[in-house]
Motif scaffolding. Structure first.
Motif: not given
Length: 546
Positions: A336-339, A386-394, A476-477, A483-484
């Protein structure tokens, strides 16, 4: 599942955990020497409160693994057994047989007296990946890729014994040993159990039913490998199978790239790689059992982009200061992206660029749909949580494969997870939660203090949940999303408490939290994720007569 526990490693705290293991339909067996077993009083043994399902002799087990002829009863997936031992010889041979291992040194995951066995088992078993059936259309027509079975051993031996096949492959020896197929099947199951790869049997149901005609494998890092039996070559089976795995790798796993390699003389494999869209990247030297030079191919995950963004990206791709470009699109990833915006990360080589690199900005007409981040290229040298948000990137640009190597480092970091909590640390976290919950529910505090404790509890809970689950905490997102998916009852209770803080909603949250993190430390097993089918993969001849 079945645990094989060396008696010398026994810890008193395991006695409380193993009954939960057995209640789930699993087994555990004790590894004990013959002399010690002969004089052992089971009623007075340290494990008397959770007696084993059987007792094995380590020497007999070692002999059985060394002598393949003793393993005639080959019908069980060995990766459904976990050896807990301090013996280097046992651990090494167990891995060769396909078992999972825990131990102080040299095991798949370390296990020390201070380690929480339940948490380590959760981490080990959570690594397992499912090998799905992939088909071109209907399961009774076209090429179908199915999970490997023990019954495939005969066909694997038949095809791999052909010198014409071994001549052009990197890992098939000639002459092919009789036990080679059995060992390879065990290794393939073990790789899936550890989350290291997927392997399929290539079948053609219209002509041969479910019979294996070849094999195709995908490693966790995106490397693709296959072979097709000589009688079935030159019929397009490899291309069709590789196309199916390509779709799985990009659409389901969201791997950044597929790679493959072949011996330079194996032109047929090169044609297959070209047909599935791969690009030739030159020759590379590989070392190992068969040190040689190979032809290397690669295909990055494609992505369709709107014209305005594509025009701007072309400008960045042409900029020599920019070494790597990675696009993260929440619409095409599981993150997910916050925005909800797309995010592009530019990794800039600032050497000799002066201050120009700081002038890269997101164009005003794209600011509503795009976030632009600039990083120094040196960041790619070492992946951090802290860089794991890039996983799934192209990957849109990749100089010297720096971007691919970095994304694979992140994937390995994600699979490895953070350092596990000890029993004492876990108990401390649970005590902290219960204490804070008691304060949030009232006690002797005034209203402002109660409100503060309630807010503190709800704000800090996502990070605590990630820590207890053995997951990296990023935002948290992302915790809510997980969790969902994994614990919807806990997620609903948390959401209700966030929307309306009352003693009733907080109590419901406390109950769901306790259900998610019981004292037995086996939430993963209790969730029923693993199969409940009992397993005894050791030959009955090795069991002691009671």
């Amino acid at each position: 599942m079945e645990l094989l526990i060396e008696a010398s490693l026994w810890q008193p705290q395991w006695a409380a955990l193993l009954p939960h293991w057995q209640q789930q339909g699993h087994r555990w067996q004790l590894l004990l020497g013959k002399e010690a077993a002969a004089v052992l009083d089971q009623t007075d043994a340290p494990w008397a409160s959770s007696p084993p399902d059987g007792v094995l002799c380590p020497g007999a087990l070692l002999a059985a693994w060394l002598d393949g002829d003793l393993l005639a009863d080959f019908h069980v997936d060995p990766s459904r057994q976990v050896l807990i031992s301090a013996s280097t010889s046992l651990l090494t041979l167990a891995r060769e047989q396909g078992l999972l291992t825990l131990g102080p040194v040299g095991a798949d995951l370390p296990l020390t007296p201070e380690t929480d066995l339940g948490a380590v088992l959760n981490r080990l078993l959570a690594l397992c990946v499912t090998v799905p059936t992939l088909a071109e259309g209907h399961l009774l027509s076209g090429v179908v890729l199915r999970p490997l079975q023990a019954a495939d051993e005969r066909e694997i031996v038949r095809y791999c014994s052909d010198e014409a096949l071994a001549r052009y492959t990197l890992n098939i020896p000639h002459p092919y040993p009789p036990e080679g197929a059995r060992d390879w099947l065990a290794l393939s199951w073990r790789k899936a159990a550890l989350g290291l790869g997927w392997s399929w049997a290539i079948t053609l149901p219209e002509e041969q039913g479910a019979a294996l005609l070849g094999v195709i494998s995908l490693h966790w890092n995106g490397e693709l490998a296959w072979w097709v039996g000589v009688p079935w070559q030159n019929r397009g089976l490899a291309t069709r199978a590789a196309s199916l795995v390509k779709g799985f790798a990009f659409d389901q796993l969201q791997l950044p790239a597929l790679t493959a390699r072949h011996m330079p003389d194996n032109l047929a494999s090169g044609r297959v790689m070209a047909k599935v869209g791969m690009h030739y990247r030159g020759r590379r030297h590989i070392s190992g059992r068969q040190s040689c030079e190979v032809s290397y191919w690669r295909l990055d995950r494609p992505l369709s982009l709107p014209a305005p963004l594509l025009d701007e990206i072309d400008h960045w791709l042409a900029d020599e200061r920019i070494a790597v470009v990675i696009l993260c699109d929440p619409a095409t990833t599981n993150r997910q992206s916050a925005n909800g915006k797309q995010a592009i990360s530019l990794f800039v080589d600032e050497r000799g660029a002066g201050e120009e690199s700081c002038s890269i900005r997101c164009p005003p007409h794209l600011e509503r749909s795009l976030e632009l981040h600039c990083y120094p290229v040196e960041l790619l040298e070492q992946a951090e949580p802290e860089q794991l948000s890039h996983l799934g990137g192209v990957l849109l640009k990749d100089r010297d494969e720096q971007g691919l190597a970095w994304l694979l480092q992140l994937a390995a970091l994600q699979r490895q997870g953070p350092e596990r909590l000890s029993r004492e640390e876990r108990a401390s976290r649970l005590h902290w939660f219960n204490q804070l919950m008691a304060q949030a529910l009232g006690g002797n505090c005034d209203s402002s203090q109660i409100r503060y404790q309630q807010l503190r509890l709800l704000v800090e809970l996502p990070e605590l949940v990630d820590e207890l689950d053995g997951c990296w905490h990023q935002t948290p997102e992302l915790t809510f999303e997980r969790l969902a998916r994994e614990a919807p009852a806990l997620w609903l209770a948390y959401r209700e408490a966030m929307n309306r803080v009352t003693p009733a909603t907080l109590t419901a949250l406390q109950q769901q939290f306790a259900a998610r993190f019981p004292e037995c430390t086996l939430p993963f097993l209790d969730k029923g994720t693993q199969s409940d089918q009992p397993l005894c993969g050791i030959m009955p001849a090795l069991l002691y007569e009671e």
